[in-house]
Scaffold this active site. Structure first.
Site, mmCIF file in Angstrom:
data_model
loop_
_atom_site.group_PDB
_atom_site.id
_atom_site.type_symbol
_atom_site.label_atom_id
_atom_site.label_comp_id
_atom_site.label_asym_id
_atom_site.label_seq_id
_atom_site.Cartn_x
_atom_site.Cartn_y
_atom_site.Cartn_z
ATOM 1 N N HIS A 1 0.732 -1.800 -0.128
ATOM 2 C CA HIS A 1 0.128 0.068 -0.135
ATOM 3 C C HIS A 1 1.010 1.420 0.214
ATOM 4 O O HIS A 1 0.375 2.293 0.936
ATOM 5 C CB HIS A 1 -0.722 -0.022 0.674
ATOM 6 C CG HIS A 1 -1.869 -0.841 1.272
ATOM 7 N ND1 HIS A 1 -2.559 -1.156 -0.050
ATOM 8 C CD2 HIS A 1 -3.128 -1.408 1.834
ATOM 9 C CE1 HIS A 1 -3.457 -1.956 0.290
ATOM 10 N NE2 HIS A 1 -3.443 -2.230 1.618
ATOM 11 N N HIS B 1 -12.668 -9.987 4.648
ATOM 12 C CA HIS B 1 -11.728 -8.700 4.471
ATOM 13 C C HIS B 1 -11.594 -9.043 2.861
ATOM 14 O O HIS B 1 -11.377 -10.662 2.697
ATOM 15 C CB HIS B 1 -10.727 -8.391 4.915
ATOM 16 C CG HIS B 1 -10.534 -6.916 4.117
ATOM 17 N ND1 HIS B 1 -11.528 -5.938 3.666
ATOM 18 C CD2 HIS B 1 -9.248 -6.532 4.377
ATOM 19 C CE1 HIS B 1 -10.974 -4.846 3.214
ATOM 20 N NE2 HIS B 1 -8.944 -4.636 3.696
ATOM 21 N N GLU C 1 -9.856 -7.853 0.290
ATOM 22 C CA GLU C 1 -8.751 -7.097 -0.691
ATOM 23 C C GLU C 1 -8.327 -8.285 -1.095
ATOM 24 O O GLU C 1 -8.364 -9.179 -0.282
ATOM 25 C CB GLU C 1 -8.293 -5.956 0.303
ATOM 26 C CG GLU C 1 -7.793 -5.209 0.424
ATOM 27 C CD GLU C 1 -7.035 -3.966 1.005
ATOM 28 O OE1 GLU C 1 -6.225 -3.363 0.815
ATOM 29 O OE2 GLU C 1 -7.184 -3.682 2.535
ATOM 30 N N ASP D 1 -4.667 -9.587 -1.163
ATOM 31 C CA ASP D 1 -4.512 -10.499 -0.317
ATOM 32 C C ASP D 1 -4.678 -11.239 0.788
ATOM 33 O O ASP D 1 -3.958 -11.829 1.286
ATOM 34 C CB ASP D 1 -3.056 -10.002 0.670
ATOM 35 C CG ASP D 1 -3.750 -8.160 1.115
ATOM 36 O OD1 ASP D 1 -4.842 -8.213 0.859
ATOM 37 O OD2 ASP D 1 -3.503 -7.790 2.667
ATOM 38 N N HIS E 1 -10.465 -1.903 8.332
ATOM 39 C CA HIS E 1 -9.663 -1.036 8.353
ATOM 40 C C HIS E 1 -10.949 0.208 6.046
ATOM 41 O O HIS E 1 -10.134 0.850 5.832
ATOM 42 C CB HIS E 1 -9.051 -0.640 7.426
ATOM 43 C CG HIS E 1 -7.320 -1.087 6.571
ATOM 44 N ND1 HIS E 1 -7.170 -0.719 5.727
ATOM 45 C CD2 HIS E 1 -7.867 -2.354 6.211
ATOM 46 C CE1 HIS E 1 -6.735 -1.704 4.396
ATOM 47 N NE2 HIS E 1 -7.194 -2.378 5.419
ATOM 48 N N ASP F 1 -7.226 -8.020 9.324
ATOM 49 C CA ASP F 1 -6.170 -6.569 9.090
ATOM 50 C C ASP F 1 -5.692 -6.291 10.291
ATOM 51 O O ASP F 1 -4.536 -5.725 11.354
ATOM 52 C CB ASP F 1 -6.731 -5.967 8.500
ATOM 53 C CG ASP F 1 -6.268 -6.117 7.369
ATOM 54 O OD1 ASP F 1 -5.156 -7.292 6.986
ATOM 55 O OD2 ASP F 1 -6.927 -5.356 6.324
ATOM 56 N N TYR G 1 2.641 -0.782 11.720
ATOM 57 C CA TYR G 1 0.923 -1.474 10.465
ATOM 58 C C TYR G 1 -0.171 -0.323 10.700
ATOM 59 O O TYR G 1 -1.105 0.052 9.723
ATOM 60 C CB TYR G 1 0.712 -2.657 10.701
ATOM 61 C CG TYR G 1 -0.153 -3.161 10.363
ATOM 62 C CD1 TYR G 1 -0.237 -3.958 9.521
ATOM 63 C CD2 TYR G 1 -1.258 -3.055 10.139
ATOM 64 C CE1 TYR G 1 -1.337 -4.534 8.451
ATOM 65 C CE2 TYR G 1 -2.854 -3.934 9.978
ATOM 66 C CZ TYR G 1 -2.666 -3.987 8.585
ATOM 67 O OH TYR G 1 -3.976 -5.285 8.379
ATOM 68 N N HIS H 1 -2.172 -10.786 9.574
ATOM 69 C CA HIS H 1 -1.116 -10.153 7.993
ATOM 70 C C HIS H 1 0.090 -10.687 10.536
ATOM 71 O O HIS H 1 -0.435 -10.168 10.912
ATOM 72 C CB HIS H 1 -0.513 -9.125 8.030
ATOM 73 C CG HIS H 1 -1.120 -8.749 6.813
ATOM 74 N ND1 HIS H 1 -0.881 -9.300 5.967
ATOM 75 C CD2 HIS H 1 -2.687 -7.786 6.443
ATOM 76 C CE1 HIS H 1 -1.686 -9.396 4.974
ATOM 77 N NE2 HIS H 1 -2.072 -8.471 5.237
#
Length: 248
Positions: free
Chosen positions: A24, A78, A80, A82, A144, A163, A191, A222
């Site tokens: 990001h 989530h 996203e 990843d 987020h 996250d 982070y 993560h």
């Protein structure tokens, strides 16, 4: 690295991205992990997946535990990529699996994949029984992204918050007490500052929900899994969410 049993019948089956140096738009000198968790119960459940180019690594770890075609549920905390980037690859093997996600998660995944997938949409307070365990869901919107949610397993005192509470750390260690609180805290702060900082009000709302849970392990998507420094990292999040500064 083999699949790692973090609780009886629950396994880390994620992937370690040793070479990641930009996430990001900010530097990740220590790489990162994409953590996926396999729950072996009457209904076999995979919580989150990994970035598309690490699918084979995740799949191999799942195969060390169960036949991946037997997976019943894929939880997408989530959207996203990843975390959701391997969903289609997983569905090509677990052909009967149902995707569990938030209302905004369903919208996001439909727009991204442009396929007619099997969804089960959940909201805060919803629960799904998978056998000996129940999966409780809490929407954590804007921690987020608008689709973000957390999965809590009360029988295991285990929180899977995606996250939230994450860090970008690639390591052979999976737990905070193996890696060390000092370095883990620094990476968790970095982070938070780069990913979550603008959403303090939403973080406080999520922390209020977490305070009602009996937790002895936090397994984010993560970095390291928290088991020895849970109070410490929750305390840091409260401090950061309220922009509390130390006197210097």
């Amino acid at each position: 690295m083999k699949a790692l049993e973090i609780k009886k019948g629950i396994y880390w089956t994620g992937a370690v991205d040793w070479d990641l140096r930009n996430f990001h738009g900010y530097s990740t000198q220590m790489g990162s992990t994409y953590n996926a968790y396999l729950i072996v119960d009457k209904k076999i459940t995979l919580v989150d997946t990994v970035k598309h180019y690490m699918f084979d690594e995740m799949l191999e770890r799942i195969r060390q535990v169960v036949d991946p075609s037997k997976i019943d549920y894929i939880i997408s905390n989530h959207t996203e990529m990843d975390h959701s980037g391997s969903i289609l690859d997983m569905l090509s093997i677990a052909k009967n699996a149902v995707i569990i996600c938030s209302p905004n998660g369903e919208k996001g995944l439909k727009k991204h994949f442009k396929k007619d997938l099997k969804f089960k949409v959940v909201n805060t307070g919803d629960s799904i029984n998978i056998g000996a365990r129940n999966l409780n869901f809490v929407l954590t919107q804007m921690v987020h992204w608008p689709d973000s949610m957390a999965t809590y397993i009360p029988e295991e005192k285990l929180l899977l918050p995606n996250d939230a509470f994450g860090q970008h750390i690639a390591s052979a260690e999976r737990f905070d007490d193996e890696f060390g609180w000092g370095r883990a805290r620094v990476e968790a702060a970095k982070y938070y500052a780069n990913i979550v900082l603008p959403y303090g009000a939403q973080v406080n709302k999520a922390l209020e929900a977490v305070s009602a849970m009996d937790i002895d392990m936090i397994a984010p998507s993560h970095g390291l899994i928290w088991r020895s420094h849970i109070k410490d990292i929750i305390g840091c999040y409260k401090k950061w969410a309220n922009n509390t500064c130390d006197e210097k």
